[in-house]
Write a protein that holds these residues in place. Structure first.
Motif, short mmCIF file in Angstrom:
data_model
loop_
_atom_site.label_atom_id
_atom_site.label_comp_id
_atom_site.label_asym_id
_atom_site.label_seq_id
_atom_site.Cartn_x
_atom_site.Cartn_y
_atom_site.Cartn_z
N GLU A 28 0.83 -1.20 0.00
CA GLU A 28 0.00 0.00 0.00
C GLU A 28 0.86 1.25 0.00
O GLU A 28 2.00 1.26 0.50
CB GLU A 28 -0.90 0.05 1.24
N SER A 29 0.30 2.32 -0.55
CA SER A 29 0.94 3.63 -0.48
C SER A 29 -0.17 4.68 -0.49
O SER A 29 -1.31 4.42 -0.86
CB SER A 29 1.90 3.84 -1.65
N GLY A 30 0.21 5.89 -0.09
CA GLY A 30 -0.77 6.97 -0.01
C GLY A 30 -0.85 7.49 1.41
O GLY A 30 -0.11 7.10 2.28
N GLN A 89 -10.01 6.10 -3.75
CA GLN A 89 -10.12 7.56 -3.73
C GLN A 89 -11.03 7.94 -2.58
O GLN A 89 -12.18 7.50 -2.52
CB GLN A 89 -10.69 8.07 -5.05
N MET A 90 -10.51 8.74 -1.67
CA MET A 90 -11.26 9.11 -0.48
C MET A 90 -11.49 10.62 -0.47
O MET A 90 -10.53 11.39 -0.42
CB MET A 90 -10.50 8.68 0.78
N ASN A 91 -12.74 11.02 -0.55
CA ASN A 91 -13.11 12.44 -0.56
C ASN A 91 -13.91 12.78 0.69
O ASN A 91 -14.44 11.89 1.37
CB ASN A 91 -13.93 12.75 -1.81
N SER A 92 -14.02 14.06 0.96
CA SER A 92 -14.79 14.54 2.12
C SER A 92 -14.42 13.77 3.39
O SER A 92 -15.29 13.29 4.13
CB SER A 92 -16.30 14.40 1.85
N LEU A 93 -13.14 13.67 3.63
CA LEU A 93 -12.67 12.87 4.75
C LEU A 93 -13.06 13.47 6.09
O LEU A 93 -13.15 14.70 6.24
CB LEU A 93 -11.16 12.71 4.67
N LYS A 94 -13.30 12.60 7.04
CA LYS A 94 -13.72 12.98 8.38
C LYS A 94 -12.69 12.45 9.39
O LYS A 94 -12.01 11.45 9.12
CB LYS A 94 -15.09 12.36 8.70
N PRO A 95 -12.62 13.06 10.56
CA PRO A 95 -11.68 12.55 11.58
C PRO A 95 -11.92 11.07 11.91
O PRO A 95 -10.96 10.35 12.20
CB PRO A 95 -11.97 13.44 12.78
N GLU A 96 -13.16 10.62 11.83
CA GLU A 96 -13.45 9.21 12.14
C GLU A 96 -12.96 8.25 11.05
O GLU A 96 -13.02 7.04 11.23
CB GLU A 96 -14.95 9.00 12.37
N ASP A 97 -12.46 8.78 9.94
CA ASP A 97 -11.84 7.93 8.93
C ASP A 97 -10.38 7.61 9.27
O ASP A 97 -9.74 6.81 8.59
CB ASP A 97 -11.87 8.62 7.55
N THR A 98 -9.86 8.24 10.30
CA THR A 98 -8.50 7.98 10.73
C THR A 98 -8.34 6.52 11.13
O THR A 98 -9.10 6.00 11.94
CB THR A 98 -8.13 8.88 11.92
N ALA A 99 -7.36 5.84 10.51
CA ALA A 99 -7.16 4.41 10.76
C ALA A 99 -5.94 3.94 9.97
O ALA A 99 -5.40 4.67 9.15
CB ALA A 99 -8.39 3.61 10.33
N MET A 100 -5.54 2.70 10.24
CA MET A 100 -4.58 2.02 9.38
C MET A 100 -5.40 1.35 8.29
O MET A 100 -6.37 0.62 8.59
CB MET A 100 -3.80 0.98 10.18
N TYR A 101 -5.04 1.59 7.05
CA TYR A 101 -5.76 1.04 5.92
C TYR A 101 -4.95 -0.08 5.28
O TYR A 101 -3.74 0.07 5.05
CB TYR A 101 -6.04 2.13 4.88
N TRP A 161 -2.80 -10.13 2.44
CA TRP A 161 -2.89 -8.78 3.00
C TRP A 161 -1.60 -8.01 2.80
O TRP A 161 -0.50 -8.57 2.81
CB TRP A 161 -3.18 -8.84 4.50
N GLY A 162 -1.75 -6.68 2.66
CA GLY A 162 -0.59 -5.80 2.68
C GLY A 162 -0.24 -5.44 4.11
O GLY A 162 -0.92 -5.85 5.06
N GLN A 163 0.81 -4.64 4.27
CA GLN A 163 1.28 -4.25 5.60
C GLN A 163 0.50 -3.07 6.17
O GLN A 163 0.60 -2.80 7.38
CB GLN A 163 2.76 -3.90 5.53
N GLY A 164 -0.22 -2.37 5.34
CA GLY A 164 -1.03 -1.26 5.82
C GLY A 164 -0.36 0.09 5.64
O GLY A 164 0.87 0.20 5.59
N THR A 165 -1.18 1.12 5.54
CA THR A 165 -0.70 2.50 5.47
C THR A 165 -1.59 3.36 6.36
O THR A 165 -2.82 3.22 6.35
CB THR A 165 -0.69 3.01 4.01
N GLN A 166 -0.97 4.23 7.14
CA GLN A 166 -1.72 5.04 8.10
C GLN A 166 -2.36 6.24 7.40
O GLN A 166 -1.73 6.92 6.60
CB GLN A 166 -0.79 5.53 9.22
#
Length: 125
Positions: free
Chosen positions: A6-8, A81-93, A115-120
């Motif tokens: 993952e990246s981003g 693609q993540m738009n209109s992001l909210k604080p509750e979207d904070t997570a490891m993806y 699974w990938g290793q995840g991206t914060q």
């Protein structure tokens, strides 16, 4: 062995946008289901979005209308693609892939063995 990277991210203010990418070593991404999941400390990993072999998609209610999942077959890349992001979207993806041919995706962790290793992703208010 299937590898997913993952990246981003990593951070944005509330209301902003981010695009996550996941590159897989698999040569035939068009036959599998792939998905994005997220997890915060102390909680179970949950499905955000998934896409099947023919492009059928499924989204968690909390992200419908804001997130879009897509696949680039030529590049073996999965995007979110993540738009209109909210604080509750904070997570490891995390991105994940099914083991076999998969027509209809679901967002169950148990359906994805790779699974990938995840991206914060951090969304500040």
């Amino acid at each position: 062995q299937v590898q997913l990277v993952e990246s981003g991210g990593p951070s944005v203010e509330a209301g902003g946008s981010l695009r996550l990418s996941c590159t897989t070593s698999a040569k035939r991404t068009d036959t599998f289901c792939v998905g994005w999941f997220r997890q915060v400390p102390g909680k179970a990993r949950g499905g955000v979005a998934a896409i099947g072999s023919v492009g059928t998609t499924t989204y968690a209610d909390s992200v419908k209308g804001r997130f879009t999942i897509s696949k680039d077959y030529a590049k073996n890349t999965l995007s979110l693609q993540m738009n209109s992001l909210k604080p509750e979207d904070t997570a490891m993806y995390y991105c994940a892939r099914s083991a076999d041919y998969c027509h209809t995706p679901d967002r169950s962790v148990s359906s994805f063995p790779f699974w990938g290793q995840g991206t914060q992703v951090t969304v500040s208010s």
